[in-house]
Motif scaffolding. Structure first.
Motif, PDB file in Angstrom:
ATOM      1  N   LYS A  52       0.875  -1.173   0.000  1.00  0.00           N
ATOM      2  CA  LYS A  52       0.000   0.000   0.000  1.00  0.00           C
ATOM      3  C   LYS A  52       0.910   1.219   0.000  1.00  0.00           C
ATOM      4  N   PRO A  53       0.363   2.405  -0.307  1.00  0.00           N
ATOM      5  CA  PRO A  53       1.220   3.595  -0.281  1.00  0.00           C
ATOM      6  C   PRO A  53       1.879   3.775   1.094  1.00  0.00           C
ATOM      7  N   LEU A  54       3.091   4.283   1.071  1.00  0.00           N
ATOM      8  CA  LEU A  54       3.826   4.500   2.315  1.00  0.00           C
ATOM      9  C   LEU A  54       3.208   5.672   3.069  1.00  0.00           C
ATOM     10  N   PRO A  55       3.038   5.547   4.378  1.00  0.00           N
ATOM     11  CA  PRO A  55       2.371   6.610   5.132  1.00  0.00           C
ATOM     12  C   PRO A  55       3.179   7.909   5.182  1.00  0.00           C
ATOM     13  N   ASN A  56       2.441   9.006   5.253  1.00  0.00           N
ATOM     14  CA  ASN A  56       3.014  10.339   5.464  1.00  0.00           C
ATOM     15  C   ASN A  56       3.978  10.780   4.370  1.00  0.00           C
ATOM     16  N   ARG A  57       3.686  10.374   3.148  1.00  0.00           N
ATOM     17  CA  ARG A  57       4.457  10.792   1.990  1.00  0.00           C
ATOM     18  C   ARG A  57       3.510  10.969   0.816  1.00  0.00           C
ATOM     19  N   THR A  58       3.824  11.902  -0.074  1.00  0.00           N
ATOM     20  CA  THR A  58       3.041  12.099  -1.291  1.00  0.00           C
ATOM     21  C   THR A  58       3.721  11.322  -2.404  1.00  0.00           C
ATOM     22  N   HIS A  59       2.986  10.368  -2.979  1.00  0.00           N
ATOM     23  CA  HIS A  59       3.536   9.478  -4.000  1.00  0.00           C
ATOM     24  C   HIS A  59       3.268  10.034  -5.400  1.00  0.00           C
ATOM     25  N   ILE A  60       4.335  10.191  -6.175  1.00  0.00           N
ATOM     26  CA  ILE A  60       4.208  10.545  -7.589  1.00  0.00           C
ATOM     27  C   ILE A  60       4.783   9.381  -8.384  1.00  0.00           C
ATOM     28  N   VAL A  61       3.952   8.807  -9.253  1.00  0.00           N
ATOM     29  CA  VAL A  61       4.350   7.647 -10.042  1.00  0.00           C
ATOM     30  C   VAL A  61       4.528   8.066 -11.497  1.00  0.00           C
ATOM     31  N   CYS A  73      -1.800   7.709  -5.176  1.00  0.00           N
ATOM     32  CA  CYS A  73      -0.660   8.264  -5.911  1.00  0.00           C
ATOM     33  C   CYS A  73      -1.137   9.249  -6.981  1.00  0.00           C
ATOM     34  N   ILE A  74      -0.228  10.116  -7.341  1.00  0.00           N
ATOM     35  CA  ILE A  74      -0.411  11.035  -8.462  1.00  0.00           C
ATOM     36  C   ILE A  74       0.338  10.414  -9.635  1.00  0.00           C
ATOM     37  N   THR A  75      -0.313  10.287 -10.780  1.00  0.00           N
ATOM     38  CA  THR A  75       0.308   9.675 -11.948  1.00  0.00           C
ATOM     39  C   THR A  75       0.738  10.753 -12.935  1.00  0.00           C
ATOM     40  N   VAL A  76       1.979  10.637 -13.403  1.00  0.00           N
ATOM     41  CA  VAL A  76       2.506  11.536 -14.427  1.00  0.00           C
ATOM     42  C   VAL A  76       3.236  10.689 -15.464  1.00  0.00           C
ATOM     43  N   HIS A  77       3.618  11.332 -16.563  1.00  0.00           N
ATOM     44  CA  HIS A  77       4.228  10.590 -17.662  1.00  0.00           C
ATOM     45  C   HIS A  77       5.644  11.050 -17.996  1.00  0.00           C
ATOM     46  N   SER A  78       6.236  11.870 -17.114  1.00  0.00           N
ATOM     47  CA  SER A  78       7.631  12.273 -17.318  1.00  0.00           C
ATOM     48  C   SER A  78       8.235  12.655 -15.973  1.00  0.00           C
ATOM     49  N   ILE A  79       9.543  12.506 -15.873  1.00  0.00           N
ATOM     50  CA  ILE A  79      10.252  12.908 -14.653  1.00  0.00           C
ATOM     51  C   ILE A  79      10.137  14.423 -14.473  1.00  0.00           C
ATOM     52  N   GLU A  80      10.113  15.160 -15.576  1.00  0.00           N
ATOM     53  CA  GLU A  80      10.000  16.614 -15.491  1.00  0.00           C
ATOM     54  C   GLU A  80       8.671  17.025 -14.856  1.00  0.00           C
ATOM     55  N   LYS A  81       7.578  16.376 -15.251  1.00  0.00           N
ATOM     56  CA  LYS A  81       6.270  16.678 -14.664  1.00  0.00           C
ATOM     57  C   LYS A  81       6.244  16.297 -13.183  1.00  0.00           C
TER      58      LYS A  81
END
Length: 161
Positions: A52-61, A73-81
């Motif tokens: 499951k998502p790790l607690p107390n962190r904002t996940h960007i995938v 999680c927040i989904t993006v399609h580039s490391i820059e984003k």
């Protein structure tokens, strides 16, 4: 300050078959202490290794899959984003895997590396740390013991100006 955090073997091995090939409880504690309260940026395969998502962190995938959506999680399609979304955090962490470390290295200011003193067969590898670009600023050795099958060293690097 964008920070890469990783554990890599002497041959830069990160893992095999989407899993770590070692278990270092003190390294897990350090990872938690450093990343709690921050944005953590990772690839889809890394995210999917978590129960499951790790607690107390904002996940960007970061993923190439345009329709990828997972709760927590927040989904993006580039490391820059990913880095753009994490800019409100004074120290977002890039946490892997191998491809994301390679993509993130040009944007990184600091590396927190746990160097595992062993060589492993692997299918994911950490990028080489170019001594022309990176200055080691801290090192702390941890011997093999009853809880750790391998000796390791916490290494901190800052990008040379």
């Amino acid at each position: 300050m964008v920070t890469i955090i990783a554990a890599a073997a002497e041959n830069n091995a990160l893992g095999k078959d989407q899993d770590l090939v070692w278990h270092l409880p003190d390294d897990f504690k350090r990872f938690k202490a450093l990343t709690t309260g921050h944005y953590i940026i990772m690839g889809r395969k890394t995210f999917e290794t978590f129960p499951k998502p790790l607690p107390n962190r904002t996940h960007i995938v970061v993923t190439r899959q345009k329709d990828y959506r997972k709760e927590g999680c927040i989904t993006v399609h580039s490391i820059e984003k990913a880095l753009e979304l994490a800019k409100e955090d004074p120290q977002p962490f890039i946490i892997g895997g191998g491809e994301i470390y390679h993509l993130g290295m040009p944007y990184t200011d600091k590396i927190e590396l746990t160097r595992v003193h062993h060589r492993f067969e692997a299918d994911a590898f950490f990028p080489d740390i170019d001594p022309g670009q990176w200055q080691p600023v801290a090192s702390e050795y941890h011997p093999k013991d009853e809880r750790h099958d391998y000796a390791f060293t916490y290494e901190t690097y800052l990008r040379k100006k």
